[in-house]
Scaffold this active site. Sequence first.
Site, PDB file in Angstrom:
ATOM      1  N   TYR A  82       0.753  -1.314   0.031  1.00 35.45           N
ATOM      2  CA  TYR A  82       0.109   0.060   0.036  1.00 35.45           C
ATOM      3  C   TYR A  82       0.870   1.310  -0.002  1.00 35.45           C
ATOM      4  O   TYR A  82       0.552   2.129  -0.732  1.00 35.45           O
ATOM      5  CB  TYR A  82      -0.676   0.015   1.148  1.00 35.45           C
ATOM      6  N   GLU A 134     -11.682   5.985   5.072  1.00 37.58           N
ATOM      7  CA  GLU A 134     -11.138   6.779   6.247  1.00 37.58           C
ATOM      8  C   GLU A 134     -12.076   6.773   7.354  1.00 37.58           C
ATOM      9  O   GLU A 134     -11.638   6.785   8.436  1.00 37.58           O
ATOM     10  CB  GLU A 134     -10.629   7.957   5.713  1.00 37.58           C
ATOM     11  N   TRP A 189      -5.296   1.087  10.254  1.00 37.16           N
ATOM     12  CA  TRP A 189      -5.681   1.156   8.812  1.00 37.16           C
ATOM     13  C   TRP A 189      -5.511  -0.316   8.164  1.00 37.16           C
ATOM     14  O   TRP A 189      -6.184  -0.594   7.261  1.00 37.16           O
ATOM     15  CB  TRP A 189      -4.576   2.073   8.303  1.00 37.16           C
TER      16      TRP A 189
END
Length: 194
Positions: free
Chosen positions: A25, A47, A55
Amino acid sequence: MTALAGPDGGLRCPWALSTEDYIAYHDTEWGRPVHGDDALYERLCLEAFQSGLSWLTILRRREGFRAAFADFKIAAVARYGADDAARLLGDERIIRNRAKIEATLANARVLAEWEPGELDALVWSHAPEPGRAAPQDISEVPAVTPESTALAKALKKAGIRFVGPTTAYALMQACGLVNDHLAACTARTPAPAA
């Protein structure tokens, strides 16, 4: 903490080194410019779902989120009704948080009324002026900026739910409005395309 060597010896932002998912990522997505209303809607939703979680939790469920939310096509999600909301609350592929699910559906309904490109224009209008110095150390990376505060305020004023200045800044980082890769990070300046 400064950039650290990854498994391949390349220097990276320290947060990216804990898993292969993060490395991929970090190296290929985070900080790269993202445009398009549906793409930005997806990042905004993810988000929001990440709020209060790591995350990595979201990243590993992203394909499940995409399947559950019609690949984050605003027009499709805007048509979701009560039965869809109930289905989502039982969907183990996603984070089953009622407030976040309801915000995702409500936000799609708001955005479906906007002109094409309007979300993209609004988000990118809050990008800071270019030329900001690259952070040398992770401690120099802010969690909130005046621009993220303004973006969150503009989104809320437009009827978008579940977005505050911290979530807005995470969106700005993820979508390349800011480049918070550390100065020594190999992903700060990607290699030219072959």
